[in-house]
Write a protein that holds these residues in place. Structure first.
Motif, mmCIF file in Angstrom:
data_model
loop_
_atom_site.group_PDB
_atom_site.id
_atom_site.type_symbol
_atom_site.label_atom_id
_atom_site.label_comp_id
_atom_site.label_asym_id
_atom_site.label_seq_id
_atom_site.Cartn_x
_atom_site.Cartn_y
_atom_site.Cartn_z
ATOM 1 N N MET A 1 0.833 -1.173 0.000
ATOM 2 C CA MET A 1 0.000 0.000 0.000
ATOM 3 C C MET A 1 0.880 1.239 0.000
ATOM 4 S SD MET A 1 -2.892 -1.045 2.775
ATOM 5 C CE MET A 1 -4.266 -0.186 2.066
ATOM 6 N N LYS A 2 0.457 2.234 -0.746
ATOM 7 C CA LYS A 2 1.208 3.486 -0.793
ATOM 8 C C LYS A 2 0.557 4.512 0.127
ATOM 9 C CE LYS A 2 3.148 2.933 -5.354
ATOM 10 N NZ LYS A 2 3.158 3.399 -6.729
ATOM 11 N N TYR A 3 1.427 5.253 0.795
ATOM 12 C CA TYR A 3 1.008 6.311 1.700
ATOM 13 C C TYR A 3 1.806 7.571 1.411
ATOM 14 C CZ TYR A 3 -1.383 2.807 4.475
ATOM 15 O OH TYR A 3 -2.232 1.805 4.888
ATOM 16 N N MET A 4 1.154 8.712 1.583
ATOM 17 C CA MET A 4 1.846 9.992 1.522
ATOM 18 C C MET A 4 1.981 10.493 2.946
ATOM 19 S SD MET A 4 1.023 13.469 -0.570
ATOM 20 C CE MET A 4 2.249 13.370 -1.869
ATOM 21 N N LEU A 5 3.185 10.852 3.317
ATOM 22 C CA LEU A 5 3.472 11.409 4.630
ATOM 23 C C LEU A 5 3.769 12.885 4.423
ATOM 24 C CD1 LEU A 5 5.947 8.626 5.829
ATOM 25 C CD2 LEU A 5 3.445 8.612 5.882
ATOM 26 N N LEU A 6 2.926 13.741 4.955
ATOM 27 C CA LEU A 6 3.048 15.182 4.757
ATOM 28 C C LEU A 6 3.575 15.832 6.029
ATOM 29 C CD1 LEU A 6 -0.424 15.493 3.089
ATOM 30 C CD2 LEU A 6 1.750 15.867 1.932
ATOM 31 N N MET A 7 4.775 16.387 5.946
ATOM 32 C CA MET A 7 5.346 17.086 7.096
ATOM 33 C C MET A 7 4.725 18.476 7.148
ATOM 34 S SD MET A 7 9.204 18.282 8.042
ATOM 35 C CE MET A 7 9.870 16.664 8.336
ATOM 36 N N GLN A 8 3.970 18.730 8.205
ATOM 37 C CA GLN A 8 3.274 19.998 8.368
ATOM 38 C C GLN A 8 4.138 20.965 9.177
ATOM 39 O OE1 GLN A 8 0.114 20.307 7.094
ATOM 40 N NE2 GLN A 8 0.080 18.203 6.414
ATOM 41 N N PHE A 9 3.977 22.235 8.882
ATOM 42 C CA PHE A 9 4.625 23.254 9.699
ATOM 43 C C PHE A 9 3.560 24.237 10.131
ATOM 44 C CE2 PHE A 9 6.538 27.309 10.552
ATOM 45 C CZ PHE A 9 7.590 26.965 11.372
ATOM 46 N N SER A 10 3.537 24.554 11.389
ATOM 47 C CA SER A 10 2.594 25.526 11.925
ATOM 48 C C SER A 10 3.328 26.383 12.943
ATOM 49 C CB SER A 10 1.423 24.820 12.599
ATOM 50 O OG SER A 10 0.618 25.752 13.273
ATOM 51 N N GLU A 11 3.304 27.672 12.729
ATOM 52 C CA GLU A 11 3.993 28.572 13.658
ATOM 53 C C GLU A 11 3.481 28.432 15.082
ATOM 54 O OE1 GLU A 11 3.584 32.463 11.983
ATOM 55 O OE2 GLU A 11 5.015 32.040 10.382
ATOM 56 N N LYS A 12 2.208 28.060 15.247
ATOM 57 C CA LYS A 12 1.642 27.949 16.596
ATOM 58 C C LYS A 12 2.050 26.661 17.295
ATOM 59 C CE LYS A 12 -2.682 26.177 14.903
ATOM 60 N NZ LYS A 12 -3.540 25.303 14.975
ATOM 61 N N ASP A 13 2.545 25.666 16.536
ATOM 62 C CA ASP A 13 2.855 24.356 17.115
ATOM 63 C C ASP A 13 4.338 24.109 17.331
ATOM 64 O OD1 ASP A 13 0.173 23.675 17.176
ATOM 65 O OD2 ASP A 13 0.233 22.690 15.225
ATOM 66 N N VAL A 14 5.185 25.102 17.118
ATOM 67 C CA VAL A 14 6.620 24.870 17.252
ATOM 68 C C VAL A 14 7.202 25.721 18.371
ATOM 69 C CG1 VAL A 14 6.872 24.219 14.827
ATOM 70 C CG2 VAL A 14 7.239 26.582 15.507
ATOM 71 N N ASP A 15 8.273 25.208 18.941
ATOM 72 C CA ASP A 15 8.972 25.965 19.973
ATOM 73 C C ASP A 15 10.441 26.113 19.607
ATOM 74 O OD1 ASP A 15 9.812 23.390 20.344
ATOM 75 O OD2 ASP A 15 9.488 23.366 22.509
ATOM 76 N N PHE A 16 10.691 26.296 18.312
ATOM 77 C CA PHE A 16 12.059 26.486 17.851
ATOM 78 C C PHE A 16 12.068 27.601 16.804
ATOM 79 C CE2 PHE A 16 10.160 22.898 15.561
ATOM 80 C CZ PHE A 16 10.234 23.328 14.238
#
Length: 132
Positions: A1-16
């Protein structure tokens, strides 16, 4: 089975800080981690594709507009989340896709601390039957 893994970026969810602000060595370690993960997935035969995306400021929105492409800047200023990159994997099933996504999420950031970035896992749909 094929899957797409999407790396999300959200300014509200990061502490770096933004990647542009990381020390050069931290960027090198992060990129090497991603390269090593891709080599590992290629070695197991699971890697179909993996790409990082340029900054959202370079994105363009295109609409057919009756045949003549209408191009606008995008995403728009109020957008706080975006896709930073993706992997397409061909693996045994969702549990393995989740395992791979967790490795992506654990990529090191500043001072080697895992980024813990959200990674969306979505099964890639197959084509409809030929008779449709």
């Amino acid at each position: 089975m094929k899957y797409m893994l999407l790396m999300q970026f959200s300014e509200k969810d990061v502490d770096f800080p933004k990647v542009e602000e990381w020390p050069a060595e931290d960027i090198r370690v992060h990129v090497q981690y991603m390269r090593d993960l891709n080599v590992e997935l290629a070695g197991t035969g699971e890697l179909v594709d993996a790409q990082g995306l340029d900054a959202p400021a370079t994105a363009r929105i295109v609409r057919a507009n009756g045949g003549a492409p209408a191009v606008s800047d995008g995403p728009f200023a109020e957008t706080k989340e975006w896709v930073a990159g993706w992997w397409i994997v061909d693996c045994d099933g969702e549990p393995r896709a989740v395992e791979i996504a967790a490795k992506v999420s654990a990529a090191p950031g500043p001072a080697g601390k895992p980024l813990d970035m959200p990674v969306e896992v979505r099964r890639i749909m197959s084509e409809p039957p030929a008779e449709v």
